[in-house]
Design a protein around this motif. Structure first.
Motif, PDB file in Angstrom:
ATOM      1  N   PHE A 132       0.853  -1.188   0.000  1.00  0.00           N
ATOM      2  CA  PHE A 132       0.000   0.000   0.000  1.00  0.00           C
ATOM      3  C   PHE A 132       0.886   1.234   0.000  1.00  0.00           C
ATOM      4  N   LYS A 133       0.515   2.228  -0.795  1.00  0.00           N
ATOM      5  CA  LYS A 133       1.229   3.504  -0.805  1.00  0.00           C
ATOM      6  C   LYS A 133       0.367   4.544  -0.107  1.00  0.00           C
ATOM      7  N   VAL A 134       0.973   5.276   0.811  1.00  0.00           N
ATOM      8  CA  VAL A 134       0.227   6.302   1.543  1.00  0.00           C
ATOM      9  C   VAL A 134       0.914   7.651   1.341  1.00  0.00           C
ATOM     10  N   ASN A 135       0.125   8.713   1.268  1.00  0.00           N
ATOM     11  CA  ASN A 135       0.647  10.059   1.123  1.00  0.00           C
ATOM     12  C   ASN A 135       0.741  10.734   2.490  1.00  0.00           C
ATOM     13  N   LYS A 136       0.988  12.020   2.494  1.00  0.00           N
ATOM     14  CA  LYS A 136       1.108  12.752   3.741  1.00  0.00           C
ATOM     15  C   LYS A 136      -0.228  12.759   4.478  1.00  0.00           C
ATOM     16  N   GLY A 137      -0.144  12.743   5.779  1.00  0.00           N
ATOM     17  CA  GLY A 137      -1.345  12.828   6.587  1.00  0.00           C
ATOM     18  C   GLY A 137      -1.506  11.614   7.481  1.00  0.00           C
TER      19      GLY A 137
ATOM     20  N   THR B 153     -11.881  -5.832  15.453  1.00  0.00           N
ATOM     21  CA  THR B 153     -11.064  -5.088  14.505  1.00  0.00           C
ATOM     22  C   THR B 153      -9.687  -4.815  15.081  1.00  0.00           C
ATOM     23  N   GLN B 154      -8.683  -4.979  14.268  1.00  0.00           N
ATOM     24  CA  GLN B 154      -7.317  -4.599  14.615  1.00  0.00           C
ATOM     25  C   GLN B 154      -6.961  -3.408  13.741  1.00  0.00           C
ATOM     26  N   SER B 155      -6.437  -2.319  14.334  1.00  0.00           N
ATOM     27  CA  SER B 155      -6.086  -1.153  13.532  1.00  0.00           C
ATOM     28  C   SER B 155      -4.709  -0.643  13.912  1.00  0.00           C
ATOM     29  N   VAL B 156      -4.053  -0.077  12.939  1.00  0.00           N
ATOM     30  CA  VAL B 156      -2.762   0.585  13.134  1.00  0.00           C
ATOM     31  C   VAL B 156      -2.868   1.973  12.539  1.00  0.00           C
ATOM     32  N   GLN B 157      -2.643   3.002  13.322  1.00  0.00           N
ATOM     33  CA  GLN B 157      -2.739   4.381  12.842  1.00  0.00           C
ATOM     34  C   GLN B 157      -1.343   4.937  12.588  1.00  0.00           C
ATOM     35  N   LEU B 158      -1.156   5.516  11.407  1.00  0.00           N
ATOM     36  CA  LEU B 158       0.131   6.091  11.030  1.00  0.00           C
ATOM     37  C   LEU B 158      -0.043   7.578  10.753  1.00  0.00           C
ATOM     38  N   ASN B 159       0.758   8.411  11.409  1.00  0.00           N
ATOM     39  CA  ASN B 159       0.809   9.838  11.089  1.00  0.00           C
ATOM     40  C   ASN B 159       2.142  10.087  10.391  1.00  0.00           C
ATOM     41  N   THR B 160       2.084  10.414   9.105  1.00  0.00           N
ATOM     42  CA  THR B 160       3.309  10.557   8.332  1.00  0.00           C
ATOM     43  C   THR B 160       3.374  11.917   7.652  1.00  0.00           C
ATOM     44  N   GLN B 161       4.580  12.431   7.561  1.00  0.00           N
ATOM     45  CA  GLN B 161       4.817  13.712   6.897  1.00  0.00           C
ATOM     46  C   GLN B 161       5.348  13.526   5.479  1.00  0.00           C
ATOM     47  N   ALA B 162       5.451  12.299   5.023  1.00  0.00           N
ATOM     48  CA  ALA B 162       6.006  12.045   3.693  1.00  0.00           C
ATOM     49  C   ALA B 162       5.316  10.829   3.080  1.00  0.00           C
ATOM     50  N   LYS B 163       5.552  10.658   1.788  1.00  0.00           N
ATOM     51  CA  LYS B 163       5.027   9.471   1.131  1.00  0.00           C
ATOM     52  C   LYS B 163       5.738   8.234   1.661  1.00  0.00           C
ATOM     53  N   LYS B 164       5.004   7.153   1.730  1.00  0.00           N
ATOM     54  CA  LYS B 164       5.593   5.940   2.270  1.00  0.00           C
ATOM     55  C   LYS B 164       4.918   4.717   1.673  1.00  0.00           C
ATOM     56  N   THR B 165       5.689   3.683   1.439  1.00  0.00           N
ATOM     57  CA  THR B 165       5.146   2.397   1.036  1.00  0.00           C
ATOM     58  C   THR B 165       5.170   1.481   2.238  1.00  0.00           C
ATOM     59  N   ILE B 166       4.021   0.927   2.563  1.00  0.00           N
ATOM     60  CA  ILE B 166       3.965  -0.019   3.675  1.00  0.00           C
ATOM     61  C   ILE B 166       3.487  -1.352   3.147  1.00  0.00           C
ATOM     62  N   TYR B 167       3.846  -2.403   3.843  1.00  0.00           N
ATOM     63  CA  TYR B 167       3.477  -3.754   3.458  1.00  0.00           C
ATOM     64  C   TYR B 167       2.685  -4.396   4.593  1.00  0.00           C
TER      65      TYR B 167
ATOM     66  N   GLN C 121      -2.949 -13.241  12.431  1.00  0.00           N
ATOM     67  CA  GLN C 121      -2.605 -11.866  12.725  1.00  0.00           C
ATOM     68  C   GLN C 121      -2.031 -11.131  11.516  1.00  0.00           C
ATOM     69  N   LEU C 122      -2.124  -9.803  11.594  1.00  0.00           N
ATOM     70  CA  LEU C 122      -1.560  -8.915  10.593  1.00  0.00           C
ATOM     71  C   LEU C 122      -0.239  -8.367  11.083  1.00  0.00           C
ATOM     72  N   SER C 123       0.628  -8.021  10.156  1.00  0.00           N
ATOM     73  CA  SER C 123       1.880  -7.355  10.497  1.00  0.00           C
ATOM     74  C   SER C 123       2.155  -6.264   9.472  1.00  0.00           C
ATOM     75  N   ILE C 124       2.807  -5.193   9.896  1.00  0.00           N
ATOM     76  CA  ILE C 124       3.351  -4.196   8.985  1.00  0.00           C
ATOM     77  C   ILE C 124       4.850  -4.421   8.964  1.00  0.00           C
ATOM     78  N   VAL C 125       5.414  -4.661   7.787  1.00  0.00           N
ATOM     79  CA  VAL C 125       6.829  -4.985   7.692  1.00  0.00           C
ATOM     80  C   VAL C 125       7.521  -4.094   6.697  1.00  0.00           C
ATOM     81  N   ASP C 126       8.789  -3.830   6.948  1.00  0.00           N
ATOM     82  CA  ASP C 126       9.601  -3.045   6.012  1.00  0.00           C
ATOM     83  C   ASP C 126      10.064  -3.898   4.843  1.00  0.00           C
ATOM     84  N   THR C 127      10.427  -5.137   5.144  1.00  0.00           N
ATOM     85  CA  THR C 127      10.936  -6.029   4.115  1.00  0.00           C
ATOM     86  C   THR C 127      10.080  -7.287   4.095  1.00  0.00           C
ATOM     87  N   PRO C 128       9.082  -7.331   3.214  1.00  0.00           N
ATOM     88  CA  PRO C 128       8.178  -8.485   3.198  1.00  0.00           C
ATOM     89  C   PRO C 128       8.891  -9.744   2.721  1.00  0.00           C
TER      90      PRO C 128
END
Length: 438
Positions: free
Chosen positions: A384-389, A404-418, A427-434
């Protein structure tokens, strides 16, 4: 403003299903830095060759040594012991996990077995379409299987031997290395009509009496009696999409449940997600024994066509009377059709980790309250690609939709998350290197 404050990770753990995970934040730069911060929610389980890859929800079928019912001078429904029956038919998602584990190579000594587990009509018959296959089945280009449409619909075009190998896989732990030739049934690479359940089986295809009891018995004692239909009713099931009682996905008065038309549209998928008729369970809590797909049993019966197996239950393209306790159809164990599916049973005392409730996740990423979900199966990764905000990742368990499981991200730049789903689907995970991207 410190760089580490630009990112906030909030994980609401799935109560009773997973533990609160470890969250690590790493970043660089001083107070004015805008460098990226790596956000990782680590897996809480280590997926090894011994980790179950699939969970199947089951319900208790008690009242051991219950009275049978006499039909056409035969007795049916008596079961001497308590056992557990799968709450739902084996789904497309379940079978995809199975195929991606045991049917990647079709160029070796097990080529005949691998070929038997997948039928091309699983992809080409639009009335039930559920699984596509890519790859050449070689070491360089192994087979890969993917769900078509809703993975919570039941799998069809499964013969008895494929169901037996699925049962063996579950019996042996549903792991990456679990054997499919021995366990509940001794197959040894073959297709012998005279295969019977092994003593000590942990998971198996239910016998005709086990299937019959789970569907029709009223429960609550050894002399409770039987319903005429597997929806706790003595009235023919209705088939209109409804949350009312006594409904099933079967042909009724010549009309198909999905379209409510008498004409078959070969481009239309006629299956419903398992458990869709939420107020039409059997007395023990099973769903869809009166519709969707006809189901195999492991009871052998000798017919004019050869050594066969009893099959049971209504299907999307058969009349509601097929749900009745009286008709007893049979099929050759090599038969396949767009109405042939199955469910499993297991030992009442088996408390192995492959008996849980989680199967798939509906995952979404978006501003504040994301509404567009994508289904992820065990072992899958999505980018998933996310923009600022401020962005929120939401995962909703397909079998327990209220958690429901949720993860909230506050980002100041574009970011790709997996987003990655653990191999056992819990379970779900957010990883830098899938580890794997589908």
């Amino acid at each position: 403003m410190k760089s580490t404050s630009r990112f906030m990770v909030l994980l609401l753990a799935l109560s009773g299903i997973i533990a609160t995970p470890t969250v690590s934040l790493a970043g660089g730069g001083g107070s004015g830095s805008k460098s990226k911060v790596n956000v990782r929610v680590k897996n809480m389980t280590t997926n090894t060759a011994n980790s179950p890859l699939l969970a199947i929800d089951t319900v208790a079928v008690g009242d051991p040594s219950n009275d049978p019912i006499s039909l056409n001078s035969q007795l049916f429904g008596y079961v001497s012991d308590s056992f557990r029956m799968a709450k739902y038919e084996v789904t497309i998602a379940d079978y995809v996990t199975f195929l991606n584990t045991v049917a990647q190579r079709g160029d070796g000594t097990n080529a005949a077995v691998v070929a038997s587990l997948y039928d091309s009509r699983m992809a080409t018959d639009s009335t039930i379409a559920g699984i596509s296959r890519s790859g050449a089945g070689t070491a360089i280009s192994p087979y890969a299987y993917s769900a078509i449409g809703d993975p919570k619909k039941p799998i069809a075009y499964v013969d008895w031997f494929s169901a037996a190998r699925f049962a063996n896989w579950m019996h042996n732990g549903a792991t990456a290395t679990a054997d499919i030739e021995t366990g509940a049934y001794t197959l040894s690479g073959g297709f012998n009509d005279y295969v019977f359940r092994s003593p000590g089986a942990k998971w198996w295809i239910p016998s005709h009496d086990e299937w019959f009891k789970a569907a029709y018995y009223k429960a609550g004692g050894t002399a409770a009696g039987y319903w005429m239909f597997p929806t706790r009713s003595n009235t023919v099931c209705q088939n209109t999409p409804s949350t009312g009682s006594n409904h099933a996905n079967s042909l009724s008065l010549g009309l198909y449940a999905i379209t409510q038309l008498a004409t078959l549209d070969t481009s239309q998928n006629y299956l419903t997600a398992v458990g869709s008729f939420t107020n039409s369970p059997s007395a023990y809590g099973t769903f869809d024994q009166g519709g969707n797909v006809e189901e195999w049993t492991d009871t052998v019966v000798y017919t004019a066509f050869g050594t066969s197996r009893y099959t049971r239950g209504g299907a999307w393209n058969t009349g509601g009377l097929n749900d009745d306790v009286d008709p007893i159809p049979t099929a050759l164990p090599t038969d396949r059709s767009n109405k042939s599916g199955f469910r499993l049973a297991r030992s009442a005392g088996d408390t192995g980790s492959s008996t849980g409730t989680s199967r798939t996740f509906n995952v979404a990423v978006g501003n504040s309250n994301p509404t567009s979900f994508r289904v992820l199966l065990p072992g899958q990764v999505a980018q998933f690609k996310v923009n600022k905000g401020a962005y929120t990742v939401v995962g909703v368990d397909a079998e327990i939709t209220t958690i429901t499981q949720s993860v909230q991200l506050n980002t100041q730049a574009k970011k790709t998350i997996y987003i990655e789903v653990s191999g056992d689907g819990t379970q779900l995970s957010i990883v830098d290197t899938p580890t794997n991207i589908f």
